[in-house]
Structures are given as C-alpha cells and as structure tokens.
Design a protein around this motif. Structure first.
Motif, PDB file in Angstrom:
ATOM      1  N   ARG A 135       0.852  -1.188   0.000  1.00 19.51           N
ATOM      2  CA  ARG A 135       0.000   0.000   0.000  1.00 19.51           C
ATOM      3  C   ARG A 135       0.882   1.230   0.000  1.00 19.51           C
ATOM      4  O   ARG A 135       2.057   1.159   0.357  1.00 19.51           O
ATOM      5  N   TYR A 154      -1.557   4.716   4.024  1.00 21.80           N
ATOM      6  CA  TYR A 154      -1.676   3.326   4.453  1.00 21.80           C
ATOM      7  C   TYR A 154      -0.307   2.753   4.808  1.00 21.80           C
ATOM      8  O   TYR A 154      -0.166   2.007   5.769  1.00 21.80           O
ATOM      9  N   MET A 185       0.492   3.682   8.259  1.00 24.47           N
ATOM     10  CA  MET A 185      -0.259   2.940   9.276  1.00 24.47           C
ATOM     11  C   MET A 185       0.231   1.500   9.391  1.00 24.47           C
ATOM     12  O   MET A 185       0.290   0.931  10.476  1.00 24.47           O
ATOM     13  N   ILE A 186       0.565   0.908   8.237  1.00 26.43           N
ATOM     14  CA  ILE A 186       0.983  -0.497   8.239  1.00 26.43           C
ATOM     15  C   ILE A 186       2.343  -0.641   8.931  1.00 26.43           C
ATOM     16  O   ILE A 186       2.530  -1.537   9.759  1.00 26.43           O
ATOM     17  N   ALA A 243       1.782  -0.374  12.592  1.00 26.08           N
ATOM     18  CA  ALA A 243       1.176  -1.568  13.179  1.00 26.08           C
ATOM     19  C   ALA A 243       2.190  -2.713  13.273  1.00 26.08           C
ATOM     20  O   ALA A 243       2.273  -3.393  14.296  1.00 26.08           O
ATOM     21  N   PHE A 283      -5.794   1.224  13.818  1.00 29.94           N
ATOM     22  CA  PHE A 283      -5.198   1.415  12.491  1.00 29.94           C
ATOM     23  C   PHE A 283      -5.145   0.084  11.748  1.00 29.94           C
ATOM     24  O   PHE A 283      -5.479  -0.002  10.567  1.00 29.94           O
ATOM     25  N   ALA A 284      -4.702  -0.948  12.441  1.00 25.16           N
ATOM     26  CA  ALA A 284      -4.623  -2.269  11.812  1.00 25.16           C
ATOM     27  C   ALA A 284      -6.008  -2.736  11.385  1.00 25.16           C
ATOM     28  O   ALA A 284      -6.182  -3.277  10.295  1.00 25.16           O
ATOM     29  N   VAL A 298      -8.476  -0.891  10.549  1.00 28.28           N
ATOM     30  CA  VAL A 298      -8.869  -0.098   9.394  1.00 28.28           C
ATOM     31  C   VAL A 298      -8.175  -0.594   8.128  1.00 28.28           C
ATOM     32  O   VAL A 298      -8.771  -0.637   7.047  1.00 28.28           O
ATOM     33  N   VAL A 299      -6.922  -1.003   8.258  1.00 25.25           N
ATOM     34  CA  VAL A 299      -6.207  -1.532   7.099  1.00 25.25           C
ATOM     35  C   VAL A 299      -6.850  -2.851   6.656  1.00 25.25           C
ATOM     36  O   VAL A 299      -7.027  -3.098   5.465  1.00 25.25           O
ATOM     37  N   GLY A 342     -10.302  -1.991   5.115  1.00 22.59           N
ATOM     38  CA  GLY A 342     -10.311  -1.090   3.969  1.00 22.59           C
ATOM     39  C   GLY A 342     -11.195   0.080   4.339  1.00 22.59           C
ATOM     40  O   GLY A 342     -12.227  -0.106   4.971  1.00 22.59           O
ATOM     41  N   MET A 376      -3.610  -8.588   9.800  1.00 29.41           N
ATOM     42  CA  MET A 376      -3.403  -7.460   8.883  1.00 29.41           C
ATOM     43  C   MET A 376      -2.374  -7.822   7.813  1.00 29.41           C
ATOM     44  O   MET A 376      -2.586  -7.578   6.616  1.00 29.41           O
TER      45      MET A 376
END
Lengths: 324, 235, 295
Positions: free
Chosen positions: A115, A119, A122-123, A126, C235-236, C238-239, C242, C279
C-alpha cells in the motif's frame, strides 16, 4: 505537494563549497569531545544516523515509515545480546544488529509496500507495534528490564572502547560511514530511480521499472542503516530496552527529520541535535517532554514544512534567483 | 433587449496554476435567453463555465448575477445566488442512488420544478429511482444531471456539452427538454460542439478562440456564417 | 463441565464476550476514522487521544461537578466534539490539498500534546470510574454469567454504529457526506457549504471517539495511555477492513475483537499480536482490505 518533493539533492555547482563546509564539519566533530560531554555527542551521532536512515526513505522515495523504531531498537537488542551473552567483539555485534535489522526490513517492507502513502504509514506503525509486543514477550530481551550491562569490549580485539575518547571516535567513524553510504545511495543511478518514483510513480512503472523492487530495496537499506545506528547505540550506552522499539521512538525520528528538513542531506542531523539537546535540557525541568515534542510537530507542520535546513535552502535559492 | 443582463461577465481573466487561460472574456445573458458558446477544444468554453461557477478560483474581472458580484463569493454561495451547473463529466455520484442524486443540490430559491414534474419530464429516472446513480446509461445520467438542477429554483443553468457522446435519439430528447425549459422562461448558457443541436435552442452564439471571445451573433445568422465557423472551428 | 475443543465452555464464552467488548471499541473508533478519512483525507492520529479525552471528561465532570455517567454520555462527546471543531477550523483546514501525510503528522503531534499533558497532571496510572448503579451486577444467561455493564457496552456500541450508519446512508446530510467524499468541489458548486460539512464531520468523528471513551471508563479505568495503546490496533483494523466502506469498518471491528478473544483462549501468547498478523496476511492476499476497493 508531496512530502519531501521540495528538495532534490543540492546543486552540483555548490560542490566545492560543500566540500569545504564538509571538511570544516568533520574537523569540528573531531575536536568536539574536547569541548562537549562525549556521551551527549555520541547520543546525537547515533540519532543523527538514525534520522538520516529514516530520511533516505521519506526524503528520496516519499515513503513515510511510522515503524522505524523496530529496526533501531531491534538492532540494539541483537547487538546487545551478541556482545553480552555470546561475548562477541563489538564491531561484529553491531554488524549482526545491522543484518538483523535488514532482515526485518525485508519482511516488514515486503508487506508494507503493498500500500502507499497514508496506508504505508499505518501499516509500518502496526507491524512495528507487533514487533514491540514480541520483544515484550520473548525471553532474550528480558521484558521490562531490557538487556543491561552490555560490555563495550575491545574493537577488533585491540582498541579498548571503555576509553570515552576511543568510543567517541569509533562512533564518529560509524556515523560518517553511514552518512557517506546514504550520500552514495542518493547520488547513484539507483537513487535517481528512487527520486523518479517519488516524483511520478506511474511514469516510472510505464518506463519499465519494477517499482516495488526499488522501494523494497530502499526500505531494506534504510532499515539496515537504522540498525547500524541502533546497534552502535547499544554498545555506546551499554543497554537495549523496550523504549527503543516503541512507537514513540518512531515518532521522535520523524520529528527530528521534519524539524531539520525532509529530503535534505544534513537536515536530519540538525534536527537530531536539536531534539537531543532539548530533551537533555528539559530533563532538568519538570516540563513534560511529550507535550513539547507534540508542540514542535504542530508548529513544523503548520508553519515550516520544509524544516530548518529546507527553509534556509529555499531562502538562499530564492535570493540567488532574484539576484540573477 | 435594453434591460440589464441577468448574467454579466466583463474582462474575465483566469488561470490554471501558472498558466493564463482566459484573457478578458466578456459575456451577457439576458433573462429567458439561451446562449451558446462555440469554439474548438481548449478554446476556454468549459473554463469560462468553471470560472463563473467559482470552481476555478484564480480569476480577475467582473462576474455579476442580477448585479450581485459573484467573484468574491465562496464556492457554495455562487449556486445559492441562483445558478445551476451541469458539468461536462456529468458528476453523477456513485454512492448515491438516482433519487438521492436528484435531491442532492439544495434549493436556492422558490419556483423550481417539483419532483413530480421532473419525473413526468423524465419518466426513465422515475423507473430507475432506486438504482445506483452511475449504473444509468450515459443518456440517462445526462438527464439526471440536468434534472438535478431544475429542482433547485436556479434562474440560470450552465450546461457543458450535454450531447457529448450520446446517441442521436437521446440528443433529440435532450433538445426537447431544453426547448421545454425555454418555454418555462429558463435562462441557459450552453457549451456545445453540435451545431445542429445548438441551432434548435440558441438565441445567440458566442465564438471563443484561445481564451478570448472573438465574435458574437444572433441565432438566425448561424446558417449564413457556416463557412466562417467551419474555418474557426476546424470542423 | 462441558468443553469445546478441550477448553471449558464458560472460559470460551467469557473470552468471546471480552472479544465482543474490545470489538465494540474497535468498531466505534474505526468507524470514526473511516468517516473522517473518507471526507477529509486525514488519518486522525488524535483519535485515540480524543477517546481518552472522552473518558477524562466523564471523570472530571463527575469529580468536579458531580455530574454522573448518563449525562456524561452526552456531555463528554459534546465537549470533545467542540474541541475537535476548533482543531479542524484552525489547524487541519490549512492542510487540505497538500500531501495527506501532513494531516497524519499534525494529529500525531496533537495526540502527543494531549497525552503528555494528561500524564503530567494525572500520572500514568489509571483512575477508577464506577459504572452507574443501574448497570452493576451480573445476569445469568443460562450458559454463563454476564456482567450487566459489559452487555450494555455491546448494545450501546451496536446502537451507535447502526445510528451512524443510518445517518450516513439514509439522510440528506449523509448524502452530502457521501457525495462530497466522491467529489467535494462539485458538491460545493451545487451550493452545499462543504467547509462546514468538513468541520462537522471531524467533530462528529471525535465525538464518537469520546462516546467510546465514556463507555470504556468503567471497564478499563481512565488513563492517559488508554488511547495510544488502542489507536495502533484500530489502524490495523482499518487496514484490514479497507476504509472505503462504513459497514466494512464496523463488521471488521467486531470480527477482529472476537478473533482476538478466541486467540486468548487457544493460544494466549499470540493474543496481543493476532490482529497485526491478520493485517499482514490480508495485505498479502488482498492489499485493498476486505471491504476496500483498489484505488
């Protein structure tokens, strides 16, 4: 305007003057421990390298990693463990940290580059949080205590790093090595392709570049260099703890780079120096550091997105433009 | 017509970023008139509409609707002053169904068509009122885009190439709708490439070239000027 | 005692309930994040801090004004929503049209300020907040005892999620919001005051987070750190979901909460990382997320 697009590398005609400035800077760094507290200087060098590594990704590829603490702190753990438990020589322990960080960079990068933009941020955040949870649970990191009392040892079996000056010059050498590695990467054909991807990813794809591979390559290099900073820090400060793998640390390195100037070669160094100095200064007062860091973030984003060095460069560029 | 124009544009300049795209455009439309902008692609017709609406923000000059200065208004106040906009790309929303698309633009004044009247004028839309907006055919989407601004009570509507890419029978249908609107006294500013279509509805033509108004003439002179127009428009 | 896959049934049901509760918070927070992101193109990093602020607002008005839980459920979201409106007007609105990463960095800075300030005033430890007397005790469901407050949290969050969904899908305001998410300029050209819509949306998202914070106060204690621990997981979520779909955000929230609860039963060591692992798997298999569309 994309993050970091304001600045390409400095113009070639400045090369002579920047070499002179570089020589002065190196001379100043060589003399610095006679005027400043070496531990603080080494702290600045480690974080400056960390920020430069982070900047390689945001400044030259346009990817904001919100998880770089994983590589910095992860390498610190690997190096600390190798030096303390396995009794490795410090340089090889640091190299193990670099290798570990690069391997983590490969795994995290492989997932995250699927992504883009927001994104991606955020990834990476995480995944680095996941790594922090793992560090809390696995035995070798010693949970909340961390790995304490890491021996500095003898560099290559010869040089006693318990001598503060010896440790300082080794740290400086590692920093300079990392900095010039980044400089080389940025000015290589590989670096030019990265910049092309940042400017216009679609065009780079249509030109036939395997964009994902270049991004992953840059990500791994950035992770490895962050690991070099983290491993060195573990030897210098003789410990590795959870602090270095947590998201706050990722936030700090973003702040250093943003404050100094995203996409400028020396901005992250300036930013790291300022943030470390500020933290040291605040440690004596009871003003909450987190609040101050937050305020600097807000001010940077609202008022000078180019950062200190970026704004200075922009100012001189405008001046020379209007003079011409 | 001696009365003050409903919409008055004077010396309009506009820029896309650094590039200067409109150069002193003048334009008058009186109440109840249908005026058509002709010109090649890139002549500045769509840009003129977007500048009047305020979608293009970097503008200088005068744009007045019934004497009210539109240039200084924030974007959402322009429609509220009484203009309805039917964009070139139609702007039907995929996440809204047909009825929601129809009801989207807020009412700007009294006297708009009621929903019943609209569905009488466009029976297809009534049948498909619960479908996703973008599931409609191109012609139906164009009808919806026009229908949408009729509800609001706008005194003047800006129509950007309503016949583009549509089958002749649909073009015919849209022509009928515009004639019906004229009869109701609607003022229309139309951008159109299709002469035959424009001839049917237009009272007056403006000819644009390179961001400037180069000519203007009444509708009945269209046939006489065909050769000149073919040259300018390159068709 | 009955067992399921070798696990005592009550323990399993208990963890599913805890999973549902965590899932309630994931759903409410990811819903707010998705609504804000859809319209403003800003990832609201301060969402966790606004959740924390909601809990603290309830705590403070109880201790300084004697205002209890039920009014706090309304008042705390209003207070936090009002603060968010000011933030949007004076800060976020300056960042529209530039790289969305700056919005992330700005709200990250705001989160640090809020968290740091509350840590400075109240310390890192949690403050207790009692559940209202009407909701104390437990009820026997036949197969397990369920604390009433926990049941209330699940129901309240479902109602709020459903209400938000209805607001967005079935009202005129929601139609403006959906349309503006697609093409804000055109919606504004139709005469809708889109800048105001943006402000209200940010306020609404923050108010949702604050509501979740008040609901959480009696369960997790009121602590300055409660938001930052949660936001990264959200956040995870949401990923995984989507961000294209409101319903997707809600469903993913509950689903991942329950999965996390089940992991606590079957493989507790992995419970803190299971959402991140999911995720990563989703990203490898379907990068746009379960309910997202490829942009």
């Amino acid at each position: 305007m994309a993050v970091g697009t304001q600045y390409l590398a400095e113009q070639p005609k400045l090369r002579t003057s920047s070499m002179v400035l570089g020589a002065i800077a190196i001379a100043a760094l060589l003399a610095a421990p006679f005027f400043f507290y070496p531990v603080m200087l080494m702290s600045v060098l480690c974080f400056a390298l960390f920020a430069c590594a982070f900047n390689l990704l945001i400044g030259y590829v346009g990817l904001l990693s919100f998880g770089h603490a994983a590589f910095f702190g992860g390498a610190a753990y690997f190096t600390a463990h190798a030096a303390k438990v396995w009794g490795w020589e410090p340089l090889s322990a640091i190299l193990l940290g670099v290798a570990g960080a690069a391997a983590m960079g490969l795994v995290i990068g492989f997932v995250a580059i699927r992504r883009q933009g927001i994104y991606f941020a955020m990834i990476t955040l995480a995944l680095s949080q996941m790594f922090a949870f793992i560090c809390l649970q696995v035995p070798f990191t010693h949970g909340e205590d961390g790995i304490q009392g890491v021996p500095r040892g003898y560099l290559l079996g010869i040089l006693d790093l318990n001598q503060p000056l010896a440790m300082y010059y080794v740290t400086l050498a590692i920093f300079l090595f990392g900095f010039f590695a980044i400089w080389r990467i940025v000015h290589s054909p590989f670096g030019n392709i990265l910049k092309a991807i940042r400017e216009n990813e679609k065009r780079a794809v249509s030109l036939g570049y395997r964009v994902d591979r270049y991004k992953l390559g840059a990500f791994v290099m950035s992770a490895a260099l962050a690991g070099l900073a983290g491993g060195t820090k573990a030897i210098v400060f003789q410990f590795a703890t959870l602090t270095d793998v947590q998201w706050q640390m990722s936030g700090e390195v973003i702040l250093m780079t943003l404050l100094g100037g995203i996409g400028t070669l020396i901005g992250p160094i300036v930013g790291a120096g300022l943030v470390i100095a500020l933290q040291n200064y605040l440690a004596a007062s009871d003003f909450p550091v987190l609040v101050l860091i937050g305020i600097i973030f807000v001010i940077c984003v609202l008022l000078f997105r180019r950062g200190i060095v970026g704004e200075i460069l922009e100012f001189t560029r405008r001046k020379s433009k209007s003079a011409a | 017509m001696s009365s003050a124009p409903l919409l008055e544009v004077r010396g309009l300049n506009a820029w896309y970023g650094e590039s200067h795209v409109l150069h002193g455009v003048d334009l008058d439309i009186h109440e109840g008139e249908t005026v058509t902008l002709l010109g090649r692609n890139g002549a500045g017709k769509t840009t003129t509409l977007r500048s009047i609406m305020g979608i293009l923000r970097r503008r200088e000059g005068v744009i007045r609707l019934r004497g009210e200065d539109l240039l200084r208004l924030p974007l959402h106040k322009v429609a509220q002053a009484g203009i309805g906009y039917v964009p070139e790309e139609r702007g039907i929303f995929a996440s809204l169904n047909v009825s929601e698309n129809l009801m989207l633009p807020p009412t700007v004044s009294e006297g708009g068509m009621s929903v019943e009247e609209i569905y009488t004028l466009f029976p297809n839309l009534y049948e498909r009122r619960s479908s996703q907006g973008t599931k409609l055919s191109g012609g139906e989407q164009q009808m919806l885009a026009i229908a949408r601004v009729l509800r609001t009570g706008a005194k003047i509507i800006l129509l950007d190439e309503p016949t583009e890419g549509l089958a002749p029978v649909i073009v015919q249908r849209i022509g009928d709708v515009l004639v019906a609107l004229k009869k109701r006294g609607m003022t229309i500013l139309l951008v159109e490439q299709n002469f035959r279509f424009a001839k049917k509805v237009a009272d007056r033509f403006y000819l644009m070239e390179d961001g400037r108004m180069v000519n203007s003439f009444p509708g009945h002179e269209l046939d006489a000027r065909m050769d000149e127009l073919h040259e300018v428009l390159g068709v | 005692m009955s067992t399921i896959f070798g696990v005592p049934a009550p323990a399993l049901y208990g963890q599913i309930l805890i999973g549902l509760i965590n899932g309630s918070f994931y759903a409410m927070l990811s819903l707010g994040l998705a609504v804000i992101f859809g319209l403003l193109r800003v990832i609201n990093f301060a969402h966790g801090a606004q959740y924390m602020l909601g809990a603290f607002a309830a705590y403070l008005i109880l201790n300084y004004a004697g205002i209890g839980y039920w009014p706090a459920l309304i008042l705390a979201p209003l207070i936090v929503g009002a603060i968010a409106v000011v933030i949007e007007r004076f800060m976020l609105s300056r960042l529209y049209g530039i790289d969305p990463l700056y919005g992330l960095l700005l709200t990250f800075g705001l989160a640090l300020i809020l968290e740091g300030a509350f840590r400075y005033w109240f310390g890192a430890a949690g403050q207790p907040y009692a559940a209202p007397s009407q909701l104390t005790g437990a009820v026997n469901l036949g197969f397990m005892f369920m604390p009433i407050y926990r049941g209330w949290v699940v129901i309240a969050s479902l109602v709020v999620c459903l209400g938000t969904w209805l607001l967005i899908e079935k009202t005129q305001l929601g139609a403006y919001l959906r349309a503006a998410t697609e093409n804000a300029t055109l919606v504004q050209a139709f005469g809708v005051n889109v800048p105001l819509l943006l402000t209200l949306t940010y306020g609404l998202g923050a108010a949702l987070a604050a509501f979740a914070g008040v609901l959480a106060a009696p369960i997790y204690q009121v602590s300055p750190l409660m938001g930052s621990n949660l936001i990264i997981i959200v956040f995870a979520v949401v990923v995984v979901g989507g961000m294209g779909s409101i319903l997707g955000a809600i469903v993913t929230g509950y689903m991942l909460g329950v999965l996390e609860g089940l992991t606590k039963v079957f493989y507790p060591e992995a419970s803190s990382i299971v959402i991140f692992v999911i995720m990563a798997i989703v990203l490898l298999v379907r990068p746009a997320g379960l309910f997202g569309q490829e942009e």
